[in-house]
Enzyme design. Structure first.
Site, short mmCIF file in Angstrom:
data_model
loop_
_atom_site.label_atom_id
_atom_site.label_comp_id
_atom_site.label_asym_id
_atom_site.label_seq_id
_atom_site.Cartn_x
_atom_site.Cartn_y
_atom_site.Cartn_z
N LYS A 1 -13.06 -6.29 -6.97
CA LYS A 1 -13.47 -6.59 -5.60
C LYS A 1 -14.95 -6.96 -5.65
CE LYS A 1 -10.17 -3.62 -3.15
NZ LYS A 1 -9.33 -3.06 -4.22
N LYS B 1 0.86 -1.18 0.00
CA LYS B 1 0.00 0.00 0.00
C LYS B 1 0.90 1.23 0.00
CE LYS B 1 -4.41 -1.39 0.62
NZ LYS B 1 -5.54 -0.91 -0.19
#
Length: 321
Positions: free
Chosen positions: A236, A134
């Site tokens: 997702k 991230k």
């Protein structure tokens, strides 16, 4: 005879989980369990705070209405809320024997914090070495230095990076400046580096770093088209909608030669094991992005292989229907 049951659950989260600048202390969600004769199917409905358009309460209302109608013999259409449509469609697919049992439990480990923690785990990974980092949570220069360090230390490592649209064009350039140009081809992709797609495309053109679309897939004006610099899409399912919609998006991306990564929205172990099955079925060549179970304090109903977390059974769930 049809039986439908709805359960609500809550799991404590790791203290360090922050989503869109808010700390996630617990993960809350719902399960649906459909039974018809000897067959049964489960699905998870767990909207992700800060990312899902629907709240858990809205999802619960829609789920209960659908479950009651189905139990009474109707064939109600899937609710419009993405998490509800996905969870119900998974339960239906299990009930009908349409969701293959084979699963891809490989993980692209999530590197958060000190990169030293990742070295031993990656060095021991058999086969393809893929990890996720991230970026955009700290200074862009620091992110660039960490990414460069990882790529330098592990020569066969491929990195997936996710910026969640955190950077201005200037910050994105500051990041790239600290990544050796010789290593940039080993960045498998950088998800949504900038706030706009146009700025992200420009970043890829100027740096040679491939990008991937994630949030863009859920915007009304998004179209699947081949674009220079775009290497992948990240799907997702909890944020996308029904299993059928997920299949359509995977097919559209594959038709353009794009990689597709099935990715977690921090589901429970039950939801994650279903995502691993979906990944093995629809994207068998690509390691999925499902390394989020370690953020939780427990597993629910179905365990993830080799996880040391305790497994809570149905008794730990709150029955709503």
């Amino acid at each position: 005879m049809r039986v439908s049951q709805v359960y609500r659950w809550q799991i404590p989260m790791d203290a360090g989980v922050v989503l869109r600048e808010r700390r996630l202390k617990t993960r809350d969600g719902l399960f649906i369990r459909l039974q018809e004769g000897e067959r049964e199917g489960w699905g998870e409905i767990s909207p992700l705070p800060g990312f899902s358009v629907e709240t858990l309460e809205e999802a619960q209302m829609a789920l209960l209405a659908w479950a009651q109608a189905w139990r009474d013999g109707a064939e109600p259409p899937l609710p419009t809320q993405p998490s509800v449509a996905f969870g119900i469609s998974c339960a239906q697919a299990e009930l009908g024997g349409e969701l293959p049992q084979a699963a891809d439990y490989r993980a692209a480990p999530l590197c958060s914090g000190d990169p030293d923690e990742l070295f031993a785990r990656l060095a021991a990974m058999p086969g393809e070495k893929v990890a996720k980092v991230k970026v955009g949570l700290w200074e862009a220069v620091r992110d660039g230095m960490v990414v460069n360090l990882l790529l330098e230390a592990i020569p066969d490592l491929q990195l997936r990076l996710d910026a969640n649209r955190a950077w201005t064009p200037l910050k994105a350039q500051q990041f790239a400046k600290y990544v050796n140009p010789a290593y940039r081809q080993r960045i498998a992709f950088l998800e949504e580096p900038c706030k706009t797609r146009e700025d992200s495309r420009a970043f890829s053109r100027e740096t040679g770093i491939a990008i991937a679309w994630d949030e863009s897939l859920r915007e009304a004006d998004f179209r699947f088209v081949a674009e220079p610099g775009v290497r992948a899409v990240v799907i997702k399912p909890t944020l996308t909608g029904s299993l059928q919609k997920v299949q359509q998006q995977v097919a559209a991306a594959h038709a353009l030669g794009l990689s597709v990564v099935i990715s977690s929205s921090i589901e429970s172990s039950l939801g994650l094991t279903q995502l691993a099955r979906i990944a093995a079925w629809l994207t068998p060549q690509t390691i999925p992005g499902l390394d989020t179970l370690s953020l939780m304090g427990a597993q629910l109903v179905r365990p993830w292989p080799e996880s040391a977390l305790p497994v809570l059974n149905i008794d730990a769930l709150e029955p709503l229907l």
